[in-house]
Enzyme design. Structure first.
Site, PDB file in Angstrom:
ATOM      1  N   ASN A 121       0.027 -31.967  31.982  1.00 39.74           N
ATOM      2  CA  ASN A 121       0.313 -31.262  30.738  1.00 39.74           C
ATOM      3  C   ASN A 121       1.656 -30.546  30.807  1.00 39.74           C
ATOM      4  O   ASN A 121       1.895 -29.779  31.740  1.00 39.74           O
ATOM      5  CB  ASN A 121      -0.814 -30.249  30.509  1.00 39.74           C
ATOM      6  CG  ASN A 121      -0.626 -29.391  29.283  1.00 39.74           C
ATOM      7  OD1 ASN A 121      -0.274 -29.894  28.220  1.00 39.74           O
ATOM      8  ND2 ASN A 121      -0.845 -28.100  29.426  1.00 39.74           N
ATOM      9  N   GLU A 122       2.506 -30.779  29.829  1.00 43.54           N
ATOM     10  CA  GLU A 122       3.669 -29.916  29.554  1.00 43.54           C
ATOM     11  C   GLU A 122       4.660 -29.801  30.707  1.00 43.54           C
ATOM     12  O   GLU A 122       5.261 -28.754  30.888  1.00 43.54           O
ATOM     13  CB  GLU A 122       3.186 -28.499  29.147  1.00 43.54           C
ATOM     14  CG  GLU A 122       2.467 -28.478  27.819  1.00 43.54           C
ATOM     15  CD  GLU A 122       1.908 -27.105  27.407  1.00 43.54           C
ATOM     16  OE1 GLU A 122       1.643 -26.288  28.297  1.00 43.54           O
ATOM     17  OE2 GLU A 122       1.734 -26.880  26.203  1.00 43.54           O
TER      18      GLU A 122
END
Ligand SMILES: *[C@@H]1O[C@H](CO)[C@@H](O)[C@H](O)[C@H]1NC(C)=O
Ligand SMILES: *[C@@H]1O[C@H](CO)[C@@H](O)[C@H](O)[C@H]1NC(C)=O
Ligand SMILES: *[C@@H]1O[C@H](CO)[C@@H](O)[C@H](O)[C@H]1NC(C)=O
Ligand SMILES: *[C@@H]1O[C@H](CO)[C@@H](O)[C@H](O)[C@H]1NC(C)=O
Ligand SMILES: *[C@@H]1O[C@H](CO)[C@@H](O)[C@H](O)[C@H]1NC(C)=O
Length: 942
Positions: free
Chosen positions: A488-489
């Site tokens: 994620n991210e």
């Protein structure tokens, strides 16, 4: 960076160690550890309680009455003594095991959370250190040495203590504090355990331990019995390679690869039978597998099936969810009796995650250059509608299939076709993918890494390779598996933070990222799946080159961008509520994978977890359960929590009537509800904006709001509260995710109103939108305020069209904009994707537009009437005295389910029948008498 040679070596080791559970054949005898008697003892030996298996210490302590419900009150802080010590699960002596020298005995665990010392008959047989892997140990000699029936004991170390010790050692590298920022417990980057166990901005930090998945003792005759650990079924179009569009006319390849315990004689043969999953007499294919290869723990073969013979699996509302059962049998040379059988339920479909360059042909069709960032099912682009799934509970062993089925009811009822299984919870169990396969909900799946940097040391990497190999192979057969992303991210958040924090070490940090998330993990995926696309993380700008022969096999675009071009997905949060409805502040991208704002859960949900005297907006307990913004450590950080409460308060004050009721609980309840109205309106505005982008040059092809569900009772971004109760948001997202919608876009500074019709159908669709201006008493506004009463439209496949543009000030004649509402009703006739050519569907959509913010609207008491008809099982709501805005039905605690519609506009004299999808009732039917109805008016009453 390490060489490819070293990598392929580690792959061949770990491909063998990859493993899962389920069926076996022959006379292997299986002793389920759930059937043994267990105790759980703490480190000091002064707490011992009965244990379950699978379980976690918090759950067993609660069951024994040592602690209360972990989710309650301030237990997030008060129960930290549990995570601070070791807990040992000890069995009673296990009877019924054969000690015959011809029998091999194995311990097989589908998951241990996390650092454990496994002892069998007082011998240490293993020290697992990864929650996400299956672990298995040969305990034959330990059993042989046992004087009596063996005892199995599993000591689970205190994870915070262990990761703090790792962090303190000289051997590990240290990054700038800004890239390893803790939510609560620090140092989670060192451990392969559910990362939100250490706190997140929507959840508590219990860092639980225990045997969280099933386990068993397996006894095999050394004379040829095998036990099946894991099975990888890969179904793809011939020539397909992960991230590239397959040839939809090519034959199918079915590749079956079985991991097992025991000794498989040389020259084994494999056969397969594939039948319709709902009719075993309907055989799609039966025969031998070709090209069988075998190693110590794995046997693999494949078969080709005619391109058009299988019926395709489609996501919901795009066609049928055709599933097939595949049974793979392995036999010794010359024998017909299988020694290993594995069965899975599969679907034939291709799913592409497309994030390469926008092509010249796309540019010629009007699409802005840059990168793609969307999904294609069986060669078709589609609009992805959904939300982000977080763990439904801080303790997975108590997540039941009933709960998850209820959650999927709420997913289907919001007209979703996709969920993003956000990292960093856990890889979902197979049975949740089974639910998604059946219901046609695509699961965008991620490896469990998030929002920090991770090491790429050899031992960490080897552990991760074992984890990814196991989970990729375990889940690959599910038709609902939409993609794998590394985490994620990273590219659009963590790497820029790392670069800003220390430009000098950034090239090294980037190299580590590429080594772990691209070179290592993409190679693991490609070695085990041809069917699933990969992206090293969500939130990025797509790729430039993909080639397994390159030193880094995916060349990411990163910030190699051209101004005016469009790349990648958007991950958008703006907590400045003064611009919440300003569409010019929304990001223009190819896909919106996260966006949102926090809201309070309902009073009914707060009452589950918080004492009556703490039921107020700014009580210590309520504030400290708001983890936006996170504490950043183990303190009770009232300051950070208050910031989130203030954001919600400001949002309500700016746009909605502010409740000021004399009864404190009623006042709290109204405030909670008002925060939900803001949340729902804001998400609606964003979803409408993203969906309209499907027909604009950005060709925006998906929106998944943050976040679907809650892990506990707290102010969060969730649409569904902890027990599944619907906030306002799901009712609004359900309407906004109808196939054909009419939406108002209000540029409130210029006072320009535009109305657009957007469709996600795969064929053009025609229809009509009626536009009715009334004042808030329900009286028609003269001459419909100068706007046409109805307009016909045609909208192309996955496209949009503008039907109205007007300046509210100069083009419309509204006597008093604070006493007006536009009621928008759409009807269209068209075809669902893959529907029979004769089958048309009528699509409807209801919407409304207020030309002022709700707190300026001159609402009066609509005098709502509510009744319930026992025979039709429907409620009827009627407004008798004025327009009811945000009409809101509430069901009492004790029932689970949701209304057919809610948060709707009702004009005086209009009667609306509303049913209820009843999922669970503990009131004996009495709940129907306790349903209440309110509207925006009720926020203003004392
Ligand atoms: C158990 O022992 C520890 C360490 O001596 C002590 O701190 C704790 O209070 C004891 N707990 C109980 C329940 O007796
Ligand atoms: C297909 O397999 C599932 C379990 O995976 C089973 O429940 C179902 O009965 C099977 N279908 C047939 C027709 O045998
Ligand atoms: C994609 O475009 C970039 C320029 O933005 C180019 O360098 C790269 O080679 C292109 N990739 C492919 C596969 O065409
Ligand atoms: C939250 O508190 C920590 C101190 O624990 C501080 O460093 C951080 O900046 C705070 N976060 C916000 C958003 O204020
Ligand atoms: C959407 O419709 C417009 C107007 O008909 C058309 O020009 C455009 O090419 C369509 N876009 C797509 C992606 O089909």
């Amino acid at each position: 960076m390490r060489s490819m040679r070293a990598l392929s070596l580690s792959l061949s080791i770990f491909a063998g160690a990859a493993v899962a559970t389920t069926e076996s054949t022959g006379k292997a005898s299986i002793h389920d550890l759930a059937l043994q008697k267990w105790t759980v003892t703490n480190e000091y030996g002064n707490i011992t309680v009965p244990g379950k298996f699978p379980s976690q210490a918090h759950l067993d302590l609660h069951a024994a009455g040592v602690i209360g419900e972990s989710n309650n009150g301030l237990n997030d802080f008060d129960l930290r003594w549990i995570a601070a010590q070791n807990w040992t699960y000890t069995s009673k002596p296990i009877s019924g095991l054969s000690k015959h020298s011809d029998i091999a005995t194995w311990l097989v665990f589908d998951g241990l959370d996390t650092y454990a010392t496994v002892k069998f008959c007082d011998h240490i047989v293993g020290t697992p250190d990864n929650q996400f892997r299956q672990w298995f140990y040969d305990v034959s000699s330990a059993l042989a040495s046992c004087k009596s029936d063996p005892v199995l004991s599993i000591n689970f170390g205190s994870v915070p203590r262990i990761i703090n010790a790792i962090n303190a050692s000289d051997e590990v590298q240290h990054w700038p504090a800004s890239v390893v920022y803790p939510f609560e417990y620090p140092n989670r980057q060192w451990v392969r355990k559910e990362q939100n166990d250490f706190g997140w901005d929507w959840g508590p930090a219990f860092s639980p331990v225990g045997p969280w998945q099933p386990g068993r003792i397996v006894q095999l005759s050394k004379g040829g019995e095998l036990y099946s650990l894991n099975t990888d079924i890969d179904i793809f179009r011939k020539g397909q390679f992960n991230n590239f569009a397959p040839d939809q006319t090519a034959p199918w390849v079915v590749n079956a690869s079985l991991d097992f315990l025991g000794t498989l004689p040389k020259h084994a043969s494999m056969s397969v039978i594939i039948t319709d999953a709902s009719d075993s007499r309907s055989v799609l294919y039966s025969g031998k597998l070709e090209g069988v290869t075998q190693s110590d723990m794995t046997v693999t073969g494949s078969v080709t099936i005619d391109a058009h013979k299988p019926k395709l699996w489609w996501p919901r509302d795009m066609g049928n969810q055709q599933l097939y059962n595949i049974t793979v049998s392995v036999s010794s040379a010359g024998s017909k009796t299988p020694i290993l059988v594995s069965q899975r339920r599969v679907g034939f479909r291709t799913i592409l995650f497309s994030s390469g360059n926008i092509t010249d042909a796309q540019i010629a069709s009007g699409i802005t250059p840059g990168n793609n960032w969307h999904f294609e099912i069986n060669g078709h682009e589609f609009y992805a509608k959904g939300a982000n799934l977080i763990p439904p509970d801080a303790f997975w062993p108590r997540v039941t299939s009933d709960r998850m089925n209820r959650l999927f009811d709420s997913v289907e009822s919001q007209n979703f076709n996709m969920l993003r299984v956000w990292s960093s919870g856990t890889y979902l169990p197979d049975w949740i993918y089974d639910i998604a396969d059946e219901r046609g909900v695509l699961l965008w799946s991620e490896f469990q890494f998030s929002d920090t940097l991770y090491p790429d040391s050899d031992d960490f990497k080897a552990n991760v390779v074992g984890e990814i190999t196991y989970n990729v192979r375990r889940l690959n057969h599910h038709a609902s598996l939409a993609c794998w992303m590394g985490g994620n991210e990273f590219e659009n958040l963590m790497l820029p933070i790392a670069q800003g924090a220390d430009p000098a070490t950034y090239p090294y940090v980037l190299g580590q990222y590429e080594n772990l998330f691209i070179t290592t993990l993409f190679n693991v995926l490609a070695a085990n799946s041809h069917s699933i696309s990969y992206s090293p993380c969500s939130a990025n700008n797509g790729w430039l080159e993909i080639d397994l022969d390159l030193p880094v096999p995916i060349v990411e675009r990163y910030y190699n961008t051209t101004s005016g071009h469009i790349y990648g997905d958007t991950d958008f949060y703006n907590y400045d509520t003064s611009v919440s409805f300003d569409t010019s502040a929304y990001p223009v991208g190819r896909f919106a994978n996260e966006f949102g704002f926090i809201s309070m859960p309902s009073i009914q949900t707060w009452q589950q977890a918080v004492d009556p005297e703490e039921l107020s907006f700014n009580s210590t307990t309520v504030i400290l359960r708001n983890h936006h913004y996170p504490a950043g450590g183990l303190t009770r950080n009232i300051h950070n929590s208050t910031l989130g409460q203030v954001e919600m308060t400001l949002a309500v004050e700016r746009y909605y009537p502010t409740p000021d009721k004399t009864d404190p609980v009623a006042n709290f309840s109204s405030w909670c509800h008002a925060t939900q109205l803001f949340q729902a309106d804001m998400y609606k505005s964003e979803i409408q904006f993203y969906r309209r982008g499907s027909g604009l040059p950005e060709r925006q092809l998906g929106s998944l709001y943050w976040q679907l569900n809650d892990i506990w009772q707290a102010p969060t971004w969730a649409g569904l509260e902890y027990d599944g109760r619907w906030k306002v948001l799901p009712y609004v997202s359900r309407r906004t995710y109808e196939h054909v919608i009419a939406s108002a876009f209000w540029n409130y500074t210029a006072n320009e109103l535009e109305i657009w019709v957007t469709s996600d159908l795969w064929e053009p669709v025609a229809g009509e939108v009626s536009l009715t201006w009334v004042d808030l008493k329900g009286k028609p506004i003269a001459n419909n305020a100068g706007m046409t009463k109805s307009t016909k439209f045609n909208v192309g496949a996955i496209n949009t069209t503008q039907i109205i543009t007007a300046n509210i000030q100069s083009d419309l004649k509204i006597p008093d904009t604070s006493d007006a509402v536009l009621v928008i009703e759409l009807t269209a006739h068209g075809k669902l994707p893959n529907a029979a050519s004769s089958k048309t569907t009528t699509f409807t959509h209801h919407n409304h537009f207020l030309p002022v913010w709700p707190n300026q609207a001159k609402v009066s008491d609509p005098k709502l009437h509510l009744s319930y008809n026992k025979s039709t099982k429907k409620f009827t709501v009627e407004a008798t005295a004025g327009v009811s805005l945000y009409t809101w039905l509430t069901h009492p605690a004790g029932v689970l389910g949701f209304f057919d519609d809610n948060a709707f506009v009702l004009r005086p004299g209009e009667k609306k029948e509303v049913g209820f999808t009843l999922q669970q009732d503990t009131t004996g039917g009495k709940w129907t008498e306790q349903v209440t109805v309110e509207s925006l008016w009720d926020l203003t009453t004392p």
